[in-house]
Design a protein around this motif. Structure first.
Motif, PDB file in Angstrom:
ATOM      1  N   SER A  71      43.814  44.032  39.218  1.00 36.38           N
ATOM      2  CA  SER A  71      43.388  43.407  40.467  1.00 36.38           C
ATOM      3  C   SER A  71      42.354  44.306  41.128  1.00 36.38           C
ATOM      4  O   SER A  71      42.203  45.470  40.748  1.00 36.38           O
ATOM      5  CB  SER A  71      44.572  43.176  41.405  1.00 36.38           C
ATOM      6  OG  SER A  71      45.191  44.402  41.736  1.00 36.38           O
ATOM      7  N   GLY A  72      41.632  43.751  42.095  1.00 37.02           N
ATOM      8  CA  GLY A  72      40.713  44.560  42.879  1.00 37.02           C
ATOM      9  C   GLY A  72      39.244  44.352  42.592  1.00 37.02           C
ATOM     10  O   GLY A  72      38.394  44.941  43.264  1.00 37.02           O
ATOM     11  N   LEU A  99      34.692  49.925  45.320  1.00 39.10           N
ATOM     12  CA  LEU A  99      35.817  49.052  45.001  1.00 39.10           C
ATOM     13  C   LEU A  99      36.920  49.907  44.411  1.00 39.10           C
ATOM     14  O   LEU A  99      36.650  50.959  43.817  1.00 39.10           O
ATOM     15  CB  LEU A  99      35.426  47.978  43.977  1.00 39.10           C
ATOM     16  CG  LEU A  99      34.589  46.791  44.429  1.00 39.10           C
ATOM     17  CD1 LEU A  99      34.188  45.958  43.216  1.00 39.10           C
ATOM     18  CD2 LEU A  99      35.358  45.926  45.428  1.00 39.10           C
ATOM     19  N   ARG A 100      38.150  49.445  44.547  1.00 40.71           N
ATOM     20  CA  ARG A 100      39.264  50.100  43.880  1.00 40.71           C
ATOM     21  C   ARG A 100      39.992  49.082  43.032  1.00 40.71           C
ATOM     22  O   ARG A 100      40.498  48.077  43.550  1.00 40.71           O
ATOM     23  CB  ARG A 100      40.232  50.737  44.868  1.00 40.71           C
ATOM     24  CG  ARG A 100      41.286  51.595  44.164  1.00 40.71           C
ATOM     25  CD  ARG A 100      42.217  52.320  45.111  1.00 40.71           C
ATOM     26  NE  ARG A 100      43.290  51.463  45.592  1.00 40.71           N
ATOM     27  CZ  ARG A 100      44.471  51.911  46.000  1.00 40.71           C
ATOM     28  NH1 ARG A 100      44.731  53.207  45.988  1.00 40.71           N
ATOM     29  NH2 ARG A 100      45.380  51.064  46.453  1.00 40.71           N
ATOM     30  N   LEU A 101      40.055  49.364  41.752  1.00 36.61           N
ATOM     31  CA  LEU A 101      40.802  48.523  40.821  1.00 36.61           C
ATOM     32  C   LEU A 101      42.217  49.059  40.673  1.00 36.61           C
ATOM     33  O   LEU A 101      42.436  50.273  40.709  1.00 36.61           O
ATOM     34  CB  LEU A 101      40.119  48.500  39.455  1.00 36.61           C
ATOM     35  CG  LEU A 101      38.654  48.071  39.415  1.00 36.61           C
ATOM     36  CD1 LEU A 101      38.177  48.039  37.961  1.00 36.61           C
ATOM     37  CD2 LEU A 101      38.449  46.735  40.083  1.00 36.61           C
ATOM     38  N   SER A 102      43.142  48.140  40.487  1.00 36.72           N
ATOM     39  CA  SER A 102      44.538  48.501  40.235  1.00 36.72           C
ATOM     40  C   SER A 102      45.001  47.846  38.949  1.00 36.72           C
ATOM     41  O   SER A 102      44.594  46.727  38.641  1.00 36.72           O
ATOM     42  CB  SER A 102      45.432  48.044  41.385  1.00 36.72           C
ATOM     43  OG  SER A 102      45.057  48.630  42.604  1.00 36.72           O
ATOM     44  N   TYR A 154      44.976  53.407  39.026  1.00 28.07           N
ATOM     45  CA  TYR A 154      43.892  52.997  39.901  1.00 28.07           C
ATOM     46  C   TYR A 154      42.555  53.527  39.394  1.00 28.07           C
ATOM     47  O   TYR A 154      42.498  54.580  38.746  1.00 28.07           O
ATOM     48  CB  TYR A 154      44.121  53.538  41.310  1.00 28.07           C
ATOM     49  CG  TYR A 154      45.433  53.133  41.914  1.00 28.07           C
ATOM     50  CD1 TYR A 154      46.530  53.984  41.860  1.00 28.07           C
ATOM     51  CD2 TYR A 154      45.591  51.900  42.534  1.00 28.07           C
ATOM     52  CE1 TYR A 154      47.750  53.632  42.411  1.00 28.07           C
ATOM     53  CE2 TYR A 154      46.814  51.536  43.087  1.00 28.07           C
ATOM     54  CZ  TYR A 154      47.880  52.400  43.025  1.00 28.07           C
ATOM     55  OH  TYR A 154      49.088  52.026  43.566  1.00 28.07           O
ATOM     56  N   GLN A 174      39.090  54.232  41.401  1.00 21.96           N
ATOM     57  CA  GLN A 174      38.264  54.213  42.598  1.00 21.96           C
ATOM     58  C   GLN A 174      36.820  54.322  42.164  1.00 21.96           C
ATOM     59  O   GLN A 174      36.441  55.299  41.510  1.00 21.96           O
ATOM     60  CB  GLN A 174      38.638  55.379  43.515  1.00 21.96           C
ATOM     61  CG  GLN A 174      37.796  55.470  44.780  1.00 21.96           C
ATOM     62  CD  GLN A 174      38.005  54.288  45.705  1.00 21.96           C
ATOM     63  OE1 GLN A 174      39.131  53.859  45.929  1.00 21.96           O
ATOM     64  NE2 GLN A 174      36.912  53.758  46.252  1.00 21.96           N
TER      65      GLN A 174
END
Length: 129
Positions: A7-8, A18-21, A80, A82
């Motif tokens: 997500s993200g 953006l930060r992806l998880s 994560y 970042q």
């Protein structure tokens, strides 16, 4: 069953963040690498950033060093990414991935797609100029 749910992703202007998880479940591997690949249209899937489960040592592609940071929260089984100072060339589908056994050849973190066993569905990151 191994599940990796990203997500993200989204649309951001150049220079933005953006930060992806990636929430991981369904496995109990002892020593593994987990992290992120990306694939832009017409290009091969490339390793972006990966992290070792045993010692937390990270890998970064040269193209993202100094801009991206990988981290993990073991309590939440989440990794994560970042992403700062985003560039249009970062535009791609970003995939979370995990390898069941971390094998380092010459001390190198595996960073080829064929070295990874499980994949998430991907999340689109688009950076506008």
């Amino acid at each position: 069953e191994v599940q990796l749910v990203e997500s993200g992703g989204g649309l951001v202007q150049a220079g933005g963040s953006l930060r992806l998880s990636c929430r991981a479940s369904g496995f109990t591997f002892d020593d593994y690498a987990i992290g992120w690949f990306r694939q832009a249209p017409g290009k091969e899937r490339e390793g972006v950033s990966l992290i070792s489960s045993s010692d937390g040592s990270p890998y970064y592609a040269d193209s993202v060093k100094g801009r991206f940071t990988i981290s993990s929260d073991n309590a939440k089984n989440t990794v994560y990414l970042q992403m700062n100072s985003l560039k249009p060339e970062d535009t791609a589908v970003y995939y979370c991935t995990v390898t069941e056994t971390l094998i380092r050849v010459g001390g190198r973190m595996p960073a080829e797609a064929a070295e990874y066993d499980h994949w998430g569905q991907g999340t689109q990151v688009t950076v506008s100029s």
